[in-house]
Enzyme design. Structure first.
Site, short mmCIF file in Angstrom:
data_model
loop_
_atom_site.label_atom_id
_atom_site.label_comp_id
_atom_site.label_asym_id
_atom_site.label_seq_id
_atom_site.Cartn_x
_atom_site.Cartn_y
_atom_site.Cartn_z
N LYS A 187 0.88 -1.18 0.00
CA LYS A 187 0.00 0.00 0.00
C LYS A 187 0.91 1.22 0.00
O LYS A 187 1.46 1.61 1.03
CB LYS A 187 -0.89 -0.03 1.26
CG LYS A 187 -2.21 0.71 1.16
CD LYS A 187 -2.11 2.20 0.94
CE LYS A 187 -1.59 2.97 2.13
NZ LYS A 187 -1.34 4.39 1.80
N CYS A 297 13.77 10.79 6.45
CA CYS A 297 13.77 10.41 7.87
C CYS A 297 15.17 10.55 8.44
O CYS A 297 15.35 10.72 9.63
CB CYS A 297 13.26 8.99 8.03
SG CYS A 297 14.20 7.84 7.04
N GLU A 394 10.17 16.66 13.99
CA GLU A 394 10.84 16.25 12.74
C GLU A 394 10.42 17.27 11.68
O GLU A 394 9.26 17.31 11.28
CB GLU A 394 10.38 14.84 12.37
CG GLU A 394 11.15 14.27 11.21
CD GLU A 394 10.70 12.85 10.87
OE1 GLU A 394 9.57 12.47 11.21
OE2 GLU A 394 11.49 12.14 10.24
#
Ligand code: NAD
Length: 491
Positions: A187, A297, A394
Site C-alpha cells: 500500500k 527520515c 521532525e
C-alpha cells in the site's frame, strides 16, 4: 461502482492517465471512487487514481495467499535470478523512473536519479541474499539431540510506505520479502502511488509470477490497512512512515501478535565538534540536510555546533544555503524542488514562523513564496532553543535549525535528548573521540564524518521511537523469516 480489469497499462504512461491497482498479475480499476495525484510544481492533476473498495483489497490478500506456497517452493536460485532481472530492468530505466519520481514527489531530478538507483540496488542485493539463507546444525549440551536451525518465510506480508522515497521505500521491502519466499501486498502513499506501480510493472515484465506482488490503492487508508491486518492470511506488517501511525499499527498488530517491522520518524542530531574538518562538515551537512529537500527520515534535524567553530560553521553554511537553486524538479539546474503537498509546505512554514516568534534568529529564507506550487525556501535559523518546538519536531523540509553548545559532554547530552533514535551525525577529528562519541550516540545508525548512511548492504533502522527491525543487509531478509528449530535424537 464496479471493478474492471484493464488489459494493458504501460508503466511509461502512468503520468497523465487513470491509475489502477495491480492485483494477481492484472491491472484492476477499483470501484472505490477517483482521487487525484497532484504535481507539486503547480498543483495540477498528474493522474487520477481509481481507488479500491474493501472487498477489492481482500482480493489482493487472496491473490498473495494463493501465490505464496508455490513462490516459497521455488528454488532460491530461481527467485534470486528473477530479482536480478528486476534490477537489470530498473537500472536500464533509471532515467524514466527518476522523472516519474520527480513528477509526483517534486524532488530534484538529481535526487530522483539517486533514489531510482538506490531503489534498483535492493533487487540486486537481495538477489544475492536469496541464496544465502542462514541455517545451522548444533549439538544439544546434554548430548542427546541435534538442534537443526532454519529460517522459513513468514507468509503474506503487508507493506505500507511513505511519499518521500516512493520507489526506494517500496523496493527496500519488496525485494527482501520476495528473497525470503514471501508474497506481498503493498500500500503506497496516496500522494505518490505512481513509482510503486512502475516497480510492479517491472516485476511483471521480469517474470515474477502473478500474485507474488500486489499493489493496492484503497479508498480509505486507515480502515483498509486495519482490515487487511485483521485477515488471518496476513502474517507480517512492514511499515515505513511516521511514528504516530507506526504506533497505531503496532496496536493493531498486537491483536494477532503479528510480526512487525517499523521504520519510523527521526530527529537526527548533526554534531560538529571543535576538532572537525570544517570543509568536510559543511559538505556532509549540505547532504544530510538538503538531500531530498530535507524530506528524509535521516535528514539532519538539529544542527549542534560547538562554540569554538560555531560562528565560522554557520557563516559557511549560510553562504551555501543562499546559493541553493530552488525550482521545478525536472529542471536540471534545480537543487531543491517543491515540497510534496500544500499541507506539508504549510506545516513547515508554520513551524518556522513559530520558531522565529519564539526567539530563534532567522539568517536565511523563512518567507512563504506567493504563486503556484508547494515551494518553501531553504532556511537557516540560529540560536534555536533545544527545548523548543522546532528542535523537538521532525522538520521534514529544507530548514536548518542550529543550536550552539560548550563541551563535548553537553553536545552529547543534547544529541541524545530525543525520543527518536534513527540516525546521528558527528564530525570530529581524533579517532579516539570519534569512536567514543559514536558509541555513546543513542541511535540505530551513526554517520561518522559522513553525511549519508543509506546503503542496501547496511542494516538500516532506528532505536527508541524510531522503530523496530532493520532493512537492507542480511538482517533485512530475516525480517520476513521465522526462525525454526527441529529437535532430533539421531546419533
Ligand atoms: P505517514 O505515517 O503519514 O504515512 C506513511 C504511510 O502510512 C502512507 O502510506 C499512509 O497512507 C499510511 N497511513 C497513514 N495513516 C495510516 C493508518 N491509520 N493506518 C495505516 N496506514 C496509514 O508518513 P508520511 O507523511 O507519508 O512520511 C513521512 C514519515 O515517514 C516521517 O515521519 C519520516 O521520518 C518517516 N520515514 C521513515 C523512514 C525510515 O526508514 N525510518 C523512511 C522514510 C520516511
Amino acid at each position: 461502482m464496479s471493478t474492471t480489469l484493464v488489459p494493458t497499462l504501460s508503466r511509461h504512461d502512468l503520468a497523465g492517465g487513470e491509475v489502477t491497482s495491480y492485483v494477481g498479475g492484472q491491472w484492476l480499476r477499483g470501484g472505490g471512487g477517483d482521487r487525484p495525484v497532484l504535481n507539486p510544481v503547480d498543483g495540477s492533476v498528474l493522474a487520477t487514481v481509481a481507488t479500491m473498495t474493501d472487498e477489492e483489497c481482500d482480493a489482493a490478500v487472496e491473490a498473495a495467499a494463493q501465490a505464496q506456497q508455490a513462490w516459497a517452493a521455488r528454488p532460491a536460485r530461481e527467485r534470486g535470478e528473477l530479482l536480478r532481472r528486476v534490477w537489470e530492468i530498473l537500472v536500464a530505466e533509471t532515467e524514466d523512473l527518476a522523472r516519474l519520481i520527480t513528477l509526483e514527489n517534486g524532488k530534484s531530478l538529481a535526487d530522483a536519479r539517486g533514489e531510482a538507483a538506490y531503489a534498483a540496488e535492493f533487487f540486486r542485493w537481495f538477489a544475492e541474499e536469496a541464496v544465502r539463507t542462514p541455517g545451522d546444525m548444533r549439538r544439544s549440551p546434554a548430548g542427546k539431540n541435534w538442534i537443526l536451525v532454519s529460517h522459513e518465510p513468514v507468509g503474506v506480508a503487508l507493506l505500507v510506505t511513505p511519499w518521500n522515497f516512493p520507489a526506494a521505500m517500496a523496493t527496500r521491502k519488496i525485494a527482501p520479502a520476495l528473497a525470503a519466499g514471501c508474497t506481498v501486498v503493498l500500500k503506497p502513499a496516496m500522494e505518490t502511488p505512481l513509482a510503486a506501480l512502475y516497480v510492479a510493472d517491472v516485476v511483471r515484465e521480469a517474470g515474477i509470477p502473478d500474485g507474488v506482488v500486489n499493489v493496492v490503492l484503497p479508498r480509505g487508508t486507515g480502515p483498509a490497512v486495519a482490515r487487511m491486518m485483521a485477515d488471518p492470511r496476513v502474517r507480517a506488517i512492514s511499515f515505513t512512515g511516521s511514528t504516530e501511525v507506526g504506533k497505531i499499527l503496532l496496536e493493531q498488530a498486537a491483536k494477532s501478535v503479528m510480526r512487525s517491522s517499523m521504520e519510523l520518524g527521526g530527529n537526527a542530531p548533526f554534531v560538529v565538534l571543535e576538532d572537525a574538518d570544517l570543509d568536510a562538515a559543511v559538505e556532509g551537512f549540505m547532504l544530510a540536510k538538503f538531500r531530498n529537500g530535507g524530506s528524509a527520515c535521516t535528514a539532519a534535524n538539529r544542527i549542534l555546533v560547538q562554540d569554538g567553530v560555531a560562528e565560522e560553521f554557520v557563516t559557511r553554511i549560510q553562504q551555501r544555503i543562499e546559493d541553493l537553486r530552488v525550482g521545478p524538479g525536472l529542471a536540471e539546474e534545480t537543487q531543491v524542488g517543491p515540497l510534496v503537498s500544500a499541507v506539508e509546505r504549510d506545516r513547515v512554514a508554520d513551524l518556522v514562523d513559530r520558531a522565529v516568534a519564539a526567539g530563534a534568529t532567522l539568517r536565511v529564507g523563512g518567507t512563504r513564496p506567493e504563486g503556484d506550487g508547494y515551494y518553501y525556501p531553504p532556511t537557516l535559523l540560529d540560536h534555536v532553543d533545544p527545548a523548543s518546538e522546532l528542535a523537538t519536531t521532525e522538520i521534514f523540509g529544507p530548514v536548518a535549525a542550529v543550536t550552539r553548545f560548550g563541551t563535548v559532554e553537553e553536545g552529547l547530552a543534547l544529541a541524545n535528548d530525543s525520543e527518536a533514535g534513527l540516525v546521528s551525525y558527528v564530525y570530529t577529528g581524533g579517532l579516539e573521540q570519534a569512536l567514543a562519541v559514536s558509541r555513546r550516540l543513542e541511535s540505530g545508525m551513526v554517520g561518522l564524518n559522513c553525511g549519508l548512511v543509506s546503503d542496501p548492504a547496511a542494516p538500516f533502522g532506528g532505536s527508541k521511537e524510531s522503530g523496530l527491525g532493520r532493512e537492507g543487509a542480511h538482517e533485512g531478509m530475516l525480517e520476513f523469516m521465522e526462525t525454526k528449530y527441529v529437535a532430533t535424537p539421531y546419533a
